[in-house]
Structures are given as structure tokens and as C-alpha cells.
Design a protein around this motif. Structure first.
Motif, mmCIF file in Angstrom:
data_model
loop_
_atom_site.group_PDB
_atom_site.id
_atom_site.type_symbol
_atom_site.label_atom_id
_atom_site.label_comp_id
_atom_site.label_asym_id
_atom_site.label_seq_id
_atom_site.Cartn_x
_atom_site.Cartn_y
_atom_site.Cartn_z
ATOM 1 N N ARG A 1 0.821 -1.208 0.000
ATOM 2 C CA ARG A 1 0.000 0.000 0.000
ATOM 3 C C ARG A 1 0.860 1.264 0.000
ATOM 4 N NH1 ARG A 1 -1.878 3.538 3.627
ATOM 5 N NH2 ARG A 1 -0.922 2.445 5.386
ATOM 6 N N ARG A 2 1.876 1.334 0.849
ATOM 7 C CA ARG A 2 2.658 2.563 0.992
ATOM 8 C C ARG A 2 3.611 2.791 -0.188
ATOM 9 N NH1 ARG A 2 4.226 3.547 7.317
ATOM 10 N NH2 ARG A 2 2.251 2.846 8.235
ATOM 11 N N VAL A 3 4.208 1.723 -0.686
ATOM 12 C CA VAL A 3 5.116 1.888 -1.826
ATOM 13 C C VAL A 3 4.354 2.368 -3.055
ATOM 14 C CG1 VAL A 3 6.609 0.660 -3.434
ATOM 15 C CG2 VAL A 3 6.844 0.260 -0.985
ATOM 16 N N GLN A 4 3.186 1.810 -3.279
ATOM 17 C CA GLN A 4 2.363 2.258 -4.404
ATOM 18 C C GLN A 4 2.016 3.739 -4.267
ATOM 19 O OE1 GLN A 4 -1.020 -0.314 -4.719
ATOM 20 N NE2 GLN A 4 0.187 -2.114 -5.334
ATOM 21 N N GLU A 5 1.746 4.168 -3.036
ATOM 22 C CA GLU A 5 1.420 5.567 -2.798
ATOM 23 C C GLU A 5 2.631 6.457 -3.095
ATOM 24 O OE1 GLU A 5 -0.943 8.841 -1.717
ATOM 25 O OE2 GLU A 5 -1.448 6.759 -2.214
ATOM 26 N N LEU A 6 3.833 6.002 -2.714
ATOM 27 C CA LEU A 6 5.042 6.776 -2.987
ATOM 28 C C LEU A 6 5.295 6.901 -4.491
ATOM 29 C CD1 LEU A 6 7.472 5.390 -0.248
ATOM 30 C CD2 LEU A 6 6.517 7.698 -0.373
ATOM 31 N N ILE A 7 5.090 5.781 -5.200
ATOM 32 C CA ILE A 7 5.305 5.798 -6.651
ATOM 33 C C ILE A 7 4.328 6.753 -7.319
ATOM 34 C CG2 ILE A 7 5.193 4.397 -8.738
ATOM 35 C CD1 ILE A 7 6.218 2.050 -7.074
ATOM 36 N N ARG A 8 3.107 6.696 -6.861
ATOM 37 C CA ARG A 8 2.071 7.547 -7.451
ATOM 38 C C ARG A 8 2.399 9.025 -7.251
ATOM 39 N NH1 ARG A 8 -2.446 10.162 -6.040
ATOM 40 N NH2 ARG A 8 -2.239 9.612 -3.835
ATOM 41 N N ARG A 9 2.995 9.361 -6.082
ATOM 42 C CA ARG A 9 3.301 10.752 -5.788
ATOM 43 C C ARG A 9 4.672 11.166 -6.316
ATOM 44 N NH1 ARG A 9 1.279 11.927 0.421
ATOM 45 N NH2 ARG A 9 -0.939 11.372 0.117
ATOM 46 N N GLY A 10 5.438 10.201 -6.833
ATOM 47 C CA GLY A 10 6.738 10.537 -7.385
ATOM 48 C C GLY A 10 7.760 10.944 -6.352
ATOM 49 N N LYS A 11 7.748 10.294 -5.197
ATOM 50 C CA LYS A 11 8.679 10.641 -4.129
ATOM 51 C C LYS A 11 10.077 10.118 -4.438
ATOM 52 C CE LYS A 11 5.719 12.667 -1.382
ATOM 53 N NZ LYS A 11 5.870 14.086 -1.004
ATOM 54 N N SER A 12 11.040 10.654 -3.753
ATOM 55 C CA SER A 12 12.444 10.299 -3.981
ATOM 56 C C SER A 12 12.786 8.950 -3.353
ATOM 57 C CB SER A 12 13.352 11.374 -3.384
ATOM 58 O OG SER A 12 13.207 11.402 -1.970
ATOM 59 N N ILE A 13 13.989 8.450 -3.684
ATOM 60 C CA ILE A 13 14.472 7.201 -3.105
ATOM 61 C C ILE A 13 14.623 7.315 -1.590
ATOM 62 C CG2 ILE A 13 16.412 5.591 -3.029
ATOM 63 C CD1 ILE A 13 14.756 5.330 -5.518
ATOM 64 N N ASP A 14 15.089 8.476 -1.120
ATOM 65 C CA ASP A 14 15.251 8.673 0.328
ATOM 66 C C ASP A 14 13.920 8.536 1.050
ATOM 67 O OD1 ASP A 14 17.937 9.075 0.009
ATOM 68 O OD2 ASP A 14 17.804 11.272 0.003
ATOM 69 N N SER A 15 12.874 9.062 0.465
ATOM 70 C CA SER A 15 11.544 8.944 1.060
ATOM 71 C C SER A 15 11.099 7.492 1.091
ATOM 72 C CB SER A 15 10.537 9.781 0.274
ATOM 73 O OG SER A 15 10.874 11.154 0.322
ATOM 74 N N ALA A 16 11.426 6.748 0.028
ATOM 75 C CA ALA A 16 11.058 5.332 -0.019
ATOM 76 C C ALA A 16 11.778 4.542 1.064
ATOM 77 C CB ALA A 16 11.375 4.769 -1.399
ATOM 78 N N VAL A 17 13.058 4.869 1.300
ATOM 79 C CA VAL A 17 13.834 4.186 2.349
ATOM 80 C C VAL A 17 13.242 4.479 3.725
ATOM 81 C CG1 VAL A 17 16.081 4.097 3.500
ATOM 82 C CG2 VAL A 17 15.955 4.099 1.002
ATOM 83 N N GLU A 18 12.917 5.733 3.969
ATOM 84 C CA GLU A 18 12.309 6.099 5.251
ATOM 85 C C GLU A 18 10.982 5.381 5.446
ATOM 86 O OE1 GLU A 18 11.954 10.291 5.403
ATOM 87 O OE2 GLU A 18 14.124 10.676 5.439
ATOM 88 N N CYS A 19 10.214 5.281 4.406
ATOM 89 C CA CYS A 19 8.926 4.597 4.476
ATOM 90 C C CYS A 19 9.123 3.122 4.782
ATOM 91 C CB CYS A 19 8.170 4.787 3.164
ATOM 92 S SG CYS A 19 6.590 3.917 3.101
ATOM 93 N N LEU A 20 10.083 2.495 4.096
ATOM 94 C CA LEU A 20 10.361 1.085 4.321
ATOM 95 C C LEU A 20 10.776 0.830 5.769
ATOM 96 C CD1 LEU A 20 10.843 -1.816 3.338
ATOM 97 C CD2 LEU A 20 13.126 -1.115 2.606
ATOM 98 N N SER A 21 11.633 1.694 6.310
ATOM 99 C CA SER A 21 12.082 1.544 7.697
ATOM 100 C C SER A 21 10.917 1.661 8.670
ATOM 101 C CB SER A 21 13.141 2.603 8.025
ATOM 102 O OG SER A 21 14.281 2.452 7.195
ATOM 103 N N ALA A 22 10.033 2.626 8.412
ATOM 104 C CA ALA A 22 8.883 2.826 9.290
ATOM 105 C C ALA A 22 7.951 1.627 9.250
ATOM 106 C CB ALA A 22 8.133 4.095 8.883
ATOM 107 N N VAL A 23 7.722 1.073 8.052
ATOM 108 C CA VAL A 23 6.839 -0.087 7.919
ATOM 109 C C VAL A 23 7.415 -1.281 8.672
ATOM 110 C CG1 VAL A 23 5.926 -1.785 6.294
ATOM 111 C CG2 VAL A 23 5.814 0.660 5.747
ATOM 112 N N MET A 24 8.708 -1.522 8.544
ATOM 113 C CA MET A 24 9.350 -2.646 9.232
ATOM 114 C C MET A 24 9.295 -2.463 10.755
ATOM 115 S SD MET A 24 12.665 -3.155 6.711
ATOM 116 C CE MET A 24 13.303 -4.536 7.646
ATOM 117 N N ARG A 25 9.526 -1.235 11.213
ATOM 118 C CA ARG A 25 9.500 -0.970 12.646
ATOM 119 C C ARG A 25 8.093 -1.164 13.212
ATOM 120 N NH1 ARG A 25 11.748 3.391 12.304
ATOM 121 N NH2 ARG A 25 9.947 4.787 12.208
ATOM 122 N N GLU A 26 7.090 -0.659 12.526
ATOM 123 C CA GLU A 26 5.719 -0.777 13.013
ATOM 124 C C GLU A 26 5.254 -2.229 13.010
ATOM 125 O OE1 GLU A 26 3.504 1.768 10.468
ATOM 126 O OE2 GLU A 26 4.470 3.607 11.177
ATOM 127 N N ALA A 27 5.655 -2.983 11.997
ATOM 128 C CA ALA A 27 5.270 -4.395 11.938
ATOM 129 C C ALA A 27 5.902 -5.180 13.085
ATOM 130 C CB ALA A 27 5.677 -4.993 10.588
#
Length: 220
Positions: free
Chosen positions: A177-203
């Protein structure tokens, strides 16, 4: 478990070693009468030997037969000065907290009975008082609350107790869900890394219960 230590005990001094939990230092209990007619200056040699041997978690009750204003006596005598000089070379502190006289006879009262303890932050003597309860002797009962400070250890996450199946399912669901949202908004690689870290931590937080450490140094 407690047992006497004969090497440091005699007719005037009794030393007991109280074994606590395996990881804890023993609690050394000393009862000592320092005879007023002794030619040697106080404290007696067995007492000195015990203090040289153990410097942690020592609790002492003694009839010092020594006067010093440090513990509330009405005057200072040579025996009191000798005992104070010895105490100043150790980490022992006087726990007496009032000028009430534990020694009482018909025409005289004096502070002769001392409670001593190591001052290392682990052994705490509080609520020291001369009891009003009658005693068959000319020395009053002394009451004090003795506690050992506990080592406070924070709760933690133990990965061995984690629900890894639940972690994988939560990670897969949120990642898509979150990666698709990042792609749709055209976010940078750094934003994708931060998102991935947050998802792993919350899980992980959601699927790993909090562990509470076992209590250590529980007071006797």
C-alpha cells in the motif's frame, strides 16, 4: 541462606554471611560488643579484619562503649575518637538518626549503641529509632528498616518471542500500500527508504510483545 564466619568471630564479635541470589553480593551482618575495659582501642581486631575483607553490603549493630557527638553522645572520649578515626578510613556510615539514648540506667542515659552500614548506594538504613518497648536489659531496643536498592531494568523487546508470521503478513500488506502511494506521488528514493524503515518498525512493534526483565537484588 545464612551462616556464621568463624574466622572473623570471637566472644565479642559475630559475623554472618547472608547469601542472596547468585548474581548478588552477599550481605554481611556483624554484631559486636566493644568492651569498655579493653586495653586496645576500639574497634576490636576481629571487627577490623571483617571490614577489611568486605566493603560492600555490610550491616553492623554494636555496643561501642564509646562517646562521640557524631552519634549523639553528650561528650567525646578517647574511645569515641579512636572509633571515629577508624570509621573515617572506611566506607561505613553511622545510621543513628536521633539523640535518643539507647543506654538507660537509673541516674544516667547515653548513646552507646550504634548501627553502621556501608554507604555504597546499595544498602539503605532508614527509620532508625530507639523503641519505647521495654527491654529486660539496660540497653533499649533499636529499630530500623533495612532495604537494598533494586537495579531498575527497563522493559525490552525480545525478538525470540516475536510472531514472525504476523510480522511478514503486516509487512507485506503495508509495504504494497505505501510503496504504491510513494510511486504515485513521485517521491524520492530517500523517502522510499524512510517509508520502508517505518513499515518494518511498526510491523515488529505490533508483533513482538514487551518483555519484563527478572527482578535482581530483591531485598531480603
Amino acid at each position: 541462606m545464612a551462616y556464621g564466619i568463624d574466622n572473623f568471630s570471637d566472644g565479642d564479635t559475630t559475623v554472618v554471611r547472608w547469601e542472596r541470589k547468585k548474581k548478588d553480593l552477599p550481605l554481611i551482618l556483624i554484631s559486636c560488643c566493644m568492651p569498655y575495659d579493653s586495653e586496645a582501642e576500639p574497634p576490636p581486631e576481629k571487627f577490623r579484619q571483617a571490614i577489611r575483607m568486605w566493603r560492600h553490603d555490610v550491616l553492623i549493630g554494636c555496643d561501642a562503649h564509646a562517646h562521640h557527638t557524631l552519634w549523639g553522645s553528650s561528650n567525646v572520649n578517647q574511645r569515641g575518637e579512636s572509633l571515629v578515626n577508624f570509621l573515617s578510613s572506611t566506607n561505613l556510615c553511622v545510621c543513628n538518626r536521633s539523640c535518643d539514648s539507647p543506654f538507660v540506667v537509673r541516674n544516667r542515659s547515653e548513646v552507646l549503641d550504634l548501627t553502621l552500614a556501608t554507604n555504597l548506594g546499595t544498602l539503605m538504613a532508614s527509620n532508625w529509632m530507639v523503641s519505647e518497648k521495654s527491654s529486660p536489659l539496660d540497653h533499649c531496643w533499636i529499630r530500623s528498616r533495612i532495604t537494598l536498592q533494586l537495579e531498575m531494568r527497563a522493559p525490552f523487546k525480545n525478538s525470540q518471542r516475536a510472531n514472525w508470521d504476523g510480522y511478514s503478513a503486516a509487512l507485506e500488506s503495508e509495504m504494497a500500500r505505501r510503496v504504491q502511494e510513494l510511486i504515485r506521488r513521485g517521491k524520492s528514493i530517500d523517502s522510499a527508504v524512510e517509508c520502508l524503515s517505518a513499515v518494518m518498525r511498526e510491523a515488529f512493534e505490533a508483533n513482538c510483545p514487551i518483555s519484563h526483565p527478572a527482578k535482581c537484588g530483591r531485598p531480603p
